[in-house]
Design an enzyme around this catalytic site. Structure first.
Site, mmCIF file in Angstrom:
data_model
loop_
_atom_site.group_PDB
_atom_site.id
_atom_site.type_symbol
_atom_site.label_atom_id
_atom_site.label_comp_id
_atom_site.label_asym_id
_atom_site.label_seq_id
_atom_site.Cartn_x
_atom_site.Cartn_y
_atom_site.Cartn_z
ATOM 1 N N ASP A 11 43.084 76.442 -11.073
ATOM 2 C CA ASP A 11 42.272 77.660 -10.987
ATOM 3 C C ASP A 11 42.953 78.834 -11.687
ATOM 4 O O ASP A 11 44.147 78.811 -11.980
ATOM 5 C CB ASP A 11 42.031 78.026 -9.521
ATOM 6 C CG ASP A 11 40.924 77.207 -8.882
ATOM 7 O OD1 ASP A 11 40.371 76.308 -9.546
ATOM 8 O OD2 ASP A 11 40.611 77.468 -7.703
ATOM 9 N N ASP A 12 42.156 79.869 -11.946
ATOM 10 C CA ASP A 12 42.634 81.157 -12.489
ATOM 11 C C ASP A 12 43.100 81.060 -13.936
ATOM 12 O O ASP A 12 43.889 81.903 -14.394
ATOM 13 C CB ASP A 12 43.760 81.743 -11.623
ATOM 14 C CG ASP A 12 43.345 81.977 -10.190
ATOM 15 O OD1 ASP A 12 42.124 81.984 -9.916
ATOM 16 O OD2 ASP A 12 44.236 82.141 -9.332
ATOM 17 N N HIS A 132 35.918 82.152 -7.356
ATOM 18 C CA HIS A 132 37.235 82.746 -7.127
ATOM 19 C C HIS A 132 37.301 83.263 -5.697
ATOM 20 O O HIS A 132 36.396 83.952 -5.222
ATOM 21 C CB HIS A 132 37.441 83.894 -8.122
ATOM 22 C CG HIS A 132 38.791 84.528 -8.085
ATOM 23 N ND1 HIS A 132 39.963 83.817 -8.145
ATOM 24 C CD2 HIS A 132 39.157 85.847 -8.024
ATOM 25 C CE1 HIS A 132 40.997 84.638 -8.112
ATOM 26 N NE2 HIS A 132 40.532 85.878 -8.037
#
Length: 424
Positions: A11-12, A132
């Site tokens: 993620d991110d 998110h």
């Protein structure tokens, strides 16, 4: 024999150059098989180029809580922004939502803008889309999120319900409270997503840990092919089902109906070929328009509640059979904790599977991870600079754990195949 397909999602991606490089290093080492892009991240364009260069499977990490919106018209005077002109933050977003301060049309507008920016950066639509800080499973937002998946034909998503989470006593109470809130939101999201045609990858509902809690023990309420699909269901306790062959239609009590402009009423007595009338309210008397939607089955309810229905013509989105990643995040990540999380999930999956079990079965697992080289201020972030999470040594700890040879060896020994969403 049980075949396990493991999607290890970083993620991110796009948060900052150092996070990008760490995720790429994990991918090249065979430790990450999939990434999720923050299109409002300061290094999103660089991340998209890296994904292209190294052929990294990439999806969208929809962001409504950190930094700035990408939709130009929402950058000022929007319910999604705080007094400083940024998103409300992880907990601030939840507080604003609970107070009814967020306008869902603006949420949808921003989500669609992020999908479009993703397409601009990568040259294609995201094969998967998640949220998110898990904003996509929050009340109200989950309905809008499901609509965006449908409208763009995005095939895969994430429902963060982790088997065995309640037994993880090493997680601090404050963090566990947040995780359990995410879990509760996710259980409720299962019902919403299912009614939008979104389902487990294997299409198996029996034995799911979400089954009894999300549907009151009745199993999945998934529409049959060609049957109407529902939008915006009310809370479980305010729901009444139709009886007979149309149990997959959702019935709304009057005070939990969707907005009048999107409301559909049954106006005839039931039976094959019945017409539905769509009622649109602005001011004054309601205006009625004939709808092209037809009912194929007789509907019977005890109280004459309204229905809201549509037909689904494309392949519905899906999510993996198992999700893990909360119990193994940051300092809690180790080779043994990942093994344990996978084993716990598989035991639960196999023991609750239908009997007799087929000779060969495939189960899909998504492991959510956040590896990288820690951000160094002021570089990074989504408009406000890097947060403490991205600057933490725990990002490097995750990276170093994921690339350990013994973890890769364990995957091979257990017949676990790393893959991405696009490989499914």
């Amino acid at each position: 024999m049980l075949q396990v397909k493991l999607i290890v999602t970083g993620d991110d991606f796009g948060y900052c150059p150092r996070r990008n490089q760490g995720i790429v290093d994990c991918f090249l080492a065979g430790a990450v098989s999939n990434v999720s892009l923050l299109v409002n991240g300061s290094a999103a364009a660089d991340a998209a180029k890296l994904a292209r260069r190294h052929n990294i499977p990439i999806g969208l990490h929809a962001n409504l809580s950190e930094g700035s919106p990408v939709c130009q018209v929402l950058k000022t005077n929007s319910s999604l922004l705080n007094e400083r002109g940024f998103f409300h933050g992880k907990m601030g977003f939840r507080t604003a939502l609970s107070k009814g301060l967020l306008i869902m049309s603006e949420v949808k507008q921003e989500l669609k803008a992020q999908v479009e920016l993703f397409r601009e950066l990568t040259g294609h639509l995201p094969p998967h889309m998640d949220g998110h800080q898990h904003v996509h499973v929050l009340p109200e937002v989950r309905h809008v999120f499901a609509e965006v998946l449908e409208e763009y034909g995005i095939k895969y998503t994430r429902v963060p319900i982790e088997p065995g989470l309640h037994n993880c006593d090493w997680i601090p109470p404050s963090l566990m409270d947040f995780y359990l809130g995410v879990e509760d939101d996710s259980f409720n999201t299962v019902d919403v997503f299912t009614r939008h045609g979104i389902r487990f990858l294997a299409g198996k509902s029996r034995g799911s840990p979400a089954r009894s809690r999300a549907t009151g023990g009745r199993g999945w309420l998934r529409p049959s092919p060609g049957r109407p699909l529902l939008r915006d269901p009310p809370p479980q306790e305010h729901r009444e089902e139709a009886v007979g062959p149309s149990r997959d239609l959702l019935i709304y009590p009057p005070r939990h109906r969707p907005p009048a402009r999107a409301r559909t009423h049954l106006v005839s007595g039931g039976g094959r070929g019945d017409k539905l009338t769509k009622e649109t309210r602005t001011t004054g008397k309601p205006r009625k328009e004939k709808s092209t939607v037809s009912s194929s089955h007789k509907l019977t309810t005890s109280s004459g509640f309204s229905i809201c229905a549509k037909r689904y013509h494309t392949e519905p989105p899906r999510w993996p059979d198992i999700y893990i990643g909360l119990s193994t995040m940051g300092k809690n990540m180790s080779v043994s904790s990942i093994w344990s999380a996978i084993d716990t999930a598989l035991v639960g999956f196999t023991t609750k599977a239908p009997s007799p079990a087929p000779p060969s079965r495939t189960v899909t697992i998504e492991l959510m991870v956040h590896p990288g080289y820690p951000s160094v201020p002021p570089v990074g972030g989504c408009g406000e600079g890097p947060d403490d999470f991205s600057q933490s040594w725990e990002r490097l700890h995750e990276l170093q754990t994921l690339i350990k040879p013994e973890l890769q060896s364990h995957y091979k020994t257990r017949n676990i195949q790393l893959c991405s969403f696009k490989d499914l």
